[in-house]
Design a protein around this motif. Structure first.
Motif, PDB file in Angstrom:
ATOM      1  N   LEU A  13       0.830  -1.205   0.000  1.00 31.91           N
ATOM      2  CA  LEU A  13       0.000   0.000   0.000  1.00 31.91           C
ATOM      3  C   LEU A  13       0.864   1.254   0.000  1.00 31.91           C
ATOM      4  CD1 LEU A  13      -2.778  -0.886   2.597  1.00 31.91           C
ATOM      5  CD2 LEU A  13      -2.946  -0.965   0.095  1.00 31.91           C
ATOM      6  N   PRO A  14       0.611   2.202  -0.899  1.00 33.73           N
ATOM      7  CA  PRO A  14       1.285   3.499  -0.802  1.00 33.73           C
ATOM      8  C   PRO A  14       0.837   4.231   0.456  1.00 33.73           C
ATOM      9  CG  PRO A  14       0.279   3.173  -2.965  1.00 33.73           C
ATOM     10  CD  PRO A  14      -0.253   2.096  -2.072  1.00 33.73           C
ATOM     11  N   PRO A  15       1.567   5.263   0.860  1.00 34.95           N
ATOM     12  CA  PRO A  15       1.145   6.015   2.053  1.00 34.95           C
ATOM     13  C   PRO A  15      -0.241   6.624   1.870  1.00 34.95           C
ATOM     14  CG  PRO A  15       3.379   6.620   1.384  1.00 34.95           C
ATOM     15  CD  PRO A  15       2.825   5.773   0.291  1.00 34.95           C
ATOM     16  N   ALA A  16      -0.982   6.697   2.972  1.00 37.61           N
ATOM     17  CA  ALA A  16      -2.300   7.331   2.925  1.00 37.61           C
ATOM     18  C   ALA A  16      -2.144   8.835   2.726  1.00 37.61           C
ATOM     19  CB  ALA A  16      -3.071   7.050   4.211  1.00 37.61           C
ATOM     20  N   VAL A  17      -3.155   9.458   2.110  1.00 35.68           N
ATOM     21  CA  VAL A  17      -3.121  10.890   1.852  1.00 35.68           C
ATOM     22  C   VAL A  17      -3.308  11.650   3.159  1.00 35.68           C
ATOM     23  CG1 VAL A  17      -4.285  12.776   0.635  1.00 35.68           C
ATOM     24  CG2 VAL A  17      -3.980  10.561  -0.489  1.00 35.68           C
ATOM     25  N   SER A  18      -2.533  12.697   3.343  1.00 31.47           N
ATOM     26  CA  SER A  18      -2.674  13.512   4.550  1.00 31.47           C
ATOM     27  C   SER A  18      -3.875  14.435   4.428  1.00 31.47           C
ATOM     28  CB  SER A  18      -1.402  14.350   4.764  1.00 31.47           C
ATOM     29  OG  SER A  18      -1.209  15.226   3.665  1.00 31.47           O
ATOM     30  N   ALA A  71     -12.823  12.693 -12.139  1.00 33.68           N
ATOM     31  CA  ALA A  71     -11.387  12.894 -11.952  1.00 33.68           C
ATOM     32  C   ALA A  71     -11.135  13.917 -10.843  1.00 33.68           C
ATOM     33  CB  ALA A  71     -10.752  13.368 -13.252  1.00 33.68           C
ATOM     34  N   GLY A  72     -10.202  13.588  -9.932  1.00 32.76           N
ATOM     35  CA  GLY A  72      -9.823  14.527  -8.877  1.00 32.76           C
ATOM     36  C   GLY A  72     -10.732  14.539  -7.676  1.00 32.76           C
ATOM     37  N   VAL A  73     -11.721  13.619  -7.608  1.00 37.23           N
ATOM     38  CA  VAL A  73     -12.677  13.647  -6.508  1.00 37.23           C
ATOM     39  C   VAL A  73     -12.133  12.963  -5.255  1.00 37.23           C
ATOM     40  CG1 VAL A  73     -13.908  11.475  -6.927  1.00 37.23           C
ATOM     41  CG2 VAL A  73     -15.169  13.475  -6.095  1.00 37.23           C
ATOM     42  N   GLY A  74     -11.012  12.252  -5.373  1.00 31.19           N
ATOM     43  CA  GLY A  74     -10.406  11.626  -4.196  1.00 31.19           C
ATOM     44  C   GLY A  74     -10.692  10.139  -4.065  1.00 31.19           C
ATOM     45  N   LYS A  75     -10.837   9.442  -5.184  1.00 34.97           N
ATOM     46  CA  LYS A  75     -11.112   8.000  -5.130  1.00 34.97           C
ATOM     47  C   LYS A  75      -9.940   7.230  -4.531  1.00 34.97           C
ATOM     48  CE  LYS A  75     -11.741   7.959  -9.594  1.00 34.97           C
ATOM     49  NZ  LYS A  75     -11.652   9.403  -9.882  1.00 34.97           N
ATOM     50  N   THR A  76      -8.735   7.524  -5.008  1.00 38.74           N
ATOM     51  CA  THR A  76      -7.549   6.827  -4.493  1.00 38.74           C
ATOM     52  C   THR A  76      -7.328   7.160  -3.024  1.00 38.74           C
ATOM     53  OG1 THR A  76      -6.553   6.899  -6.693  1.00 38.74           O
ATOM     54  CG2 THR A  76      -5.085   6.454  -4.837  1.00 38.74           C
ATOM     55  N   ALA A  77      -7.543   8.422  -2.650  1.00 37.75           N
ATOM     56  CA  ALA A  77      -7.372   8.824  -1.249  1.00 37.75           C
ATOM     57  C   ALA A  77      -8.311   8.033  -0.347  1.00 37.75           C
ATOM     58  CB  ALA A  77      -7.613  10.323  -1.101  1.00 37.75           C
ATOM     59  N   TRP A  83      -9.096   3.790   3.726  1.00 37.42           N
ATOM     60  CA  TRP A  83      -9.759   2.612   4.283  1.00 37.42           C
ATOM     61  C   TRP A  83      -8.806   1.422   4.325  1.00 37.42           C
ATOM     62  CZ3 TRP A  83     -10.845  -2.323   2.584  1.00 37.42           C
ATOM     63  CH2 TRP A  83     -11.681  -3.076   3.435  1.00 37.42           C
ATOM     64  N   ALA A  84      -7.995   1.249   3.303  1.00 35.95           N
ATOM     65  CA  ALA A  84      -7.093   0.098   3.247  1.00 35.95           C
ATOM     66  C   ALA A  84      -6.128   0.096   4.427  1.00 35.95           C
ATOM     67  CB  ALA A  84      -6.327   0.094   1.927  1.00 35.95           C
ATOM     68  N   HIS A  85      -5.590   1.246   4.766  1.00 37.01           N
ATOM     69  CA  HIS A  85      -4.677   1.307   5.909  1.00 37.01           C
ATOM     70  C   HIS A  85      -5.425   1.044   7.222  1.00 37.01           C
ATOM     71  CE1 HIS A  85      -0.777   2.467   4.241  1.00 37.01           C
ATOM     72  NE2 HIS A  85      -1.443   3.179   3.340  1.00 37.01           N
ATOM     73  N   GLN A  86      -6.651   1.559   7.323  1.00 32.57           N
ATOM     74  CA  GLN A  86      -7.426   1.313   8.535  1.00 32.57           C
ATOM     75  C   GLN A  86      -7.783  -0.163   8.687  1.00 32.57           C
ATOM     76  OE1 GLN A  86     -10.845   3.896   8.234  1.00 32.57           O
ATOM     77  NE2 GLN A  86      -9.731   5.727   8.898  1.00 32.57           N
ATOM     78  N   ALA A  87      -8.019  -0.832   7.559  1.00 33.79           N
ATOM     79  CA  ALA A  87      -8.474  -2.225   7.588  1.00 33.79           C
ATOM     80  C   ALA A  87      -7.348  -3.236   7.439  1.00 33.79           C
ATOM     81  CB  ALA A  87      -9.504  -2.451   6.477  1.00 33.79           C
ATOM     82  N   ALA A  88      -6.101  -2.771   7.353  1.00 30.59           N
ATOM     83  CA  ALA A  88      -4.981  -3.674   7.039  1.00 30.59           C
ATOM     84  C   ALA A  88      -4.871  -4.824   8.026  1.00 30.59           C
ATOM     85  CB  ALA A  88      -3.678  -2.880   6.985  1.00 30.59           C
ATOM     86  N   GLU A  89      -5.183  -4.581   9.299  1.00 33.70           N
ATOM     87  CA  GLU A  89      -5.049  -5.637  10.308  1.00 33.70           C
ATOM     88  C   GLU A  89      -6.029  -6.785  10.072  1.00 33.70           C
ATOM     89  OE1 GLU A  89      -5.383  -3.954  14.152  1.00 33.70           O
ATOM     90  OE2 GLU A  89      -3.483  -2.846  14.042  1.00 33.70           O
TER      91      GLU A  89
END
Length: 698
Positions: free
Chosen positions: A337-342, A374-380, A385-391
């Motif tokens: 996973l890339p770093p989450a957006v700040s 485009a630019g609405v923040g889909k990847t963010a 969520w991916a980082h929150q759910a990684a466990e």
């Protein structure tokens, strides 16, 4: 891409199209020959012939339909699958009537060519291409390759090499060139993988026969076109080595290593390193070409054996019906996973929906599709969520940017993504199979019984995603895409997670987090104005905030004043690699011509309260029904926002402000002033007539 039609022998002449053929191969006795009076060629541009007479197949839609039937020749293909092959994700309202029309046109074309027998058969569940009296180059390639493998297993090296060469000559260019819907393109990529695998087997047979120079002549261009294909490169290195070109062989290894590190972040696999070590040890033992060929073939055979490595038993509790994969050399837990957006704000409802996704019934793979403009923040959102759910996924996380809408890179091929995933899971490169289907099967086997999160960012289509889906319900897949990818919802029960623009309060919160609470509090009104000018676009807000952050003494009000000028707003919202205009332009380029025309002309109309289909009817001088169809195409492309229906039950739509500015830019750049004035005049006259009609009814 270069296509090599022959080497030192003329395979094309030996394997030309003929009206009489034996489905088991050209060397069979004539007593067991059947008559084939219809020929189809898909291993290159689509062609059809009846007794040597070409069939006029018509335009791109009937050709796409025929290609879909040929790819499943002899089997029933549903209308839904045919529609996807013809139109992709943008299905017309009349698809159920248009498919029979194209089928009828194809039947007439075959009748005109003197066919005399039904080629396309109507079935209850769809249509089927009859294989009676049919020659299909794809089937011929499969059967001839099987004959070549039998010959190689029996020690008949010359026959194996010659037959494999004839198989390669069946490819006349890019598979189904000119047919570019996602479904057909995915199948074409699979057949290209087949060609490369056959080229590797041909090279092994030629090396065994002591002909390394023939291998160099054919594989050099293939390796240049497919630099990440380690099996091809290994065989080219062997051929160079046994042609007395040790330095060139080592240079090929260095180039391959550079490509792997730069594009995938990986080192070459053990098989390729083994070939390099053999070359570094010195010239091949012995001077005779035959002895050199045998030695090279021995190394090539080890490459092949590695690719056909034995597989372990299924994991306890795993799905025994799925094919097991080779045991990884090192048990790896990928964390890609890339770093989450700040400074993430909002999206509470979407995060809750994603939280529920892995808690489904436990019998099906959870898939979520995050879609939006485009630019609405889909990847963010996906990464948040991916980082929150990684466990929840103790066996790791896989991530791939599919480059579905990327101005600088081509859309990622599923086979290449699978290769990277398999390597990340610890599978040796030499054990990664050549074909897309085989890689998908190995990927699903490797994940069987595991709990892995897969994030597929920036997808182009459902067809691009399907081969990348695991089979075990313990995994979870999150896809981001501009379009809704209805195909994944229909086939896999994917959860739609639409993402809209931020509210004005959320926009102000985002600016405050980036700029700091103290600075934002000092200019509250300017922050609110800046948020409104960005119209809720997270990308636009981040670009504006980044510019302000780089100039801590610059008043926020000054930035807002610059953005207030509509003519330069999109120019201002650009910094480094972030540009609002570029993201919108990619979606615009993919529009059909009439939808693009409607998009541009709508940009000339300032209608903050939205508009109805009658406005498009006036702007394009068409019917209201056609206007509504064009508006829905713009909605599908995430270039318009539906507003529901008005009091009269008519649908209404609106632009996001930044997209409207881009539409007006395109109109002013393409259409002359007098044409723009005429368009607006028609809209005013049409609107006046509708208003007067409404008064008369009232």
């Amino acid at each position: 891409m270069r296509w090599i039609r022959s080497d030192t022998r003329d395979y094309k002449g030996r394997f030309s199209m003929c009206h009489r053929f034996d489905s088991r191969g050209p060397d069979r006795p004539p007593g067991d020959v059947m008559t084939a009076h219809i020929e189809f060629r898909v291993l290159g541009p689509l062609e059809a012939g009846v007794r040597g007479r070409p069939v006029r197949l018509g335009g791109p839609r009937p050709r796409s339909l025929l290609a879909a039937l040929l790819l499943d020749a002899g089997r029933v293909v549903s209308v839904d699958r045919l529609a996807a092959a013809v139109w992709g994700e943008r299905l017309p309202d009349s698809v159920r009537t248009q498919i029979p029309i194209h089928v009828h046109a194809l039947r007439k074309a075959f009748d005109a060519a003197g066919c005399g027998v039904p080629v396309i058969v109507t079935e209850q569940a769809g249509y089927r291409l009859s294989m009676d009296g049919v020659w299909l180059d794809m089937r011929e390639a499969e059967e001839q390759a099987a004959e070549a493998r039998k010959a190689a297993a029996a020690g008949q090296g010359e026959q194996a090499a010659e037959t494999m060469g004839r198989v390669l000559a069946l490819w006349r260019g890019p598979v189904l060139a000119g047919i570019d819907t996602a479904e057909i393109a995915a199948a074409a990529r699979g057949l290209e993988d087949v060609r490369l695998g056959i080229a590797e087997e041909w090279a092994e047979a030629e090396l065994a026969c002591g002909r390394p120079r023939e291998v160099v002549a054919r594989l050099a261009a293939m390796v240049e076109d497919h630099p990440l294909r380690e099996g091809l490169r290994a065989r080219l290195m062997l051929a160079l080595w046994h042609s007395g070109r040790q330095a060139d062989a080592l240079e090929s290894y260095r180039q391959g290593r550079r490509h792997l590190r730069d594009e995938l972040g990986l080192e070459p696999g053990s098989a390729l390193r083994e070939v390099q070590q053999a070359i570094l040890a010195g010239p091949p033992a012995g001077d005779a070409a035959r002895r050199g060929g045998v030695q090279a073939a021995a190394v090539a055979e080890r490459l092949t054996m590695a690719q056909r490595a034995a597989v372990p038993a299924p994991r306890p509790g795993g799905n025994a019906d799925l094919p097991a994969g080779p045991e990884p050399a090192v048990a790896l837990r990928p964390a890609q996973l890339p770093p989450a957006v700040s400074a993430f704000v909002g999206r509470t409802a979407q995060l809750r929906a994603l939280d529920r996704l892995p808690r489904q019934d436990g019998r099906h793979l959870p898939v979520g599709v995050i879609s939006g403009v485009a630019g609405v923040g889909k990847t963010a959102l996906a990464l948040r969520w991916a980082h929150q759910a990684a466990e929840r996924f103790p066996d790791g996380q896989l991530f791939a940017n599919l480059h579905g809408h990327d101005p600088d890179q081509e859309s990622a091929r599923p086979a290449a993504v699978l290769e990277r995933f398999l390597r990340a899971l610890g599978i040796q490169a030499a054990a990664v199979p050549a074909g897309l289907e085989e890689r998908t099967a190995l990927f699903r086997s490797a994940l069987d019984g595991r709990r892995v999160l897969v994030v597929l960012d920036n997808a182009e289509s459902a067809a691009q995603v399907r081969p990348l889906l695991p089979a075990t319900p313990g995994c979870c897949v999150i896809v981001t895409a501009r379009r809704r990818l209805e195909g994944l919802m229909v086939d896999h029960g994917a959860l739609p997670v639409p993402v809209e623009m931020l509210t004005e309060q959320e926009s102000a919160d985002l600016l405050t987090r980036v700029l700091g609470a103290e600075r934002a509090a000092a200019e509250r009104e300017a922050v609110a104005e800046l948020a409104a000018l960005c119209d809720g676009s997270p990308l636009a807000l981040r670009v504006a905030a980044a510019k302000l952050a780089m100039r801590p003494r610059w008043p926020i009000a000054e930035m807002a004043a610059q953005l207030a000028d509509e003519r330069s707003r999109l120019d201002q919202l650009s910094r480094g690699g972030l540009e609002v205009r570029a993201g919108i332009e990619l979606s615009y380029r993919e529009l059909p011509a009439r939808a693009a025309l409607a998009f541009r002309r709508l940009g000339l109309v300032d209608a903050p309260g939205g508009f109805a289909p009658w406005l498009v009817a006036a702007l394009l001088e068409t019917t209201v029904h056609d206007g509504e169809r064009l508006l829905e195409q713009l909605v599908d492309a995430q270039l318009l926002q539906p507003l529901g229906r008005d009091g009269a039950g008519r649908p209404r739509y609106r632009f996001h402000e930044l997209i409207r500015l881009f539409a007006r830019e395109r109109a002013e750049a393409i259409e002359p002033p007098d044409a723009r004035l005429a368009v607006l005049s028609r809209a005013v006259r049409f609107g006046t007539l509708r208003y007067d009609a409404g008064l008369a009814r009232g």
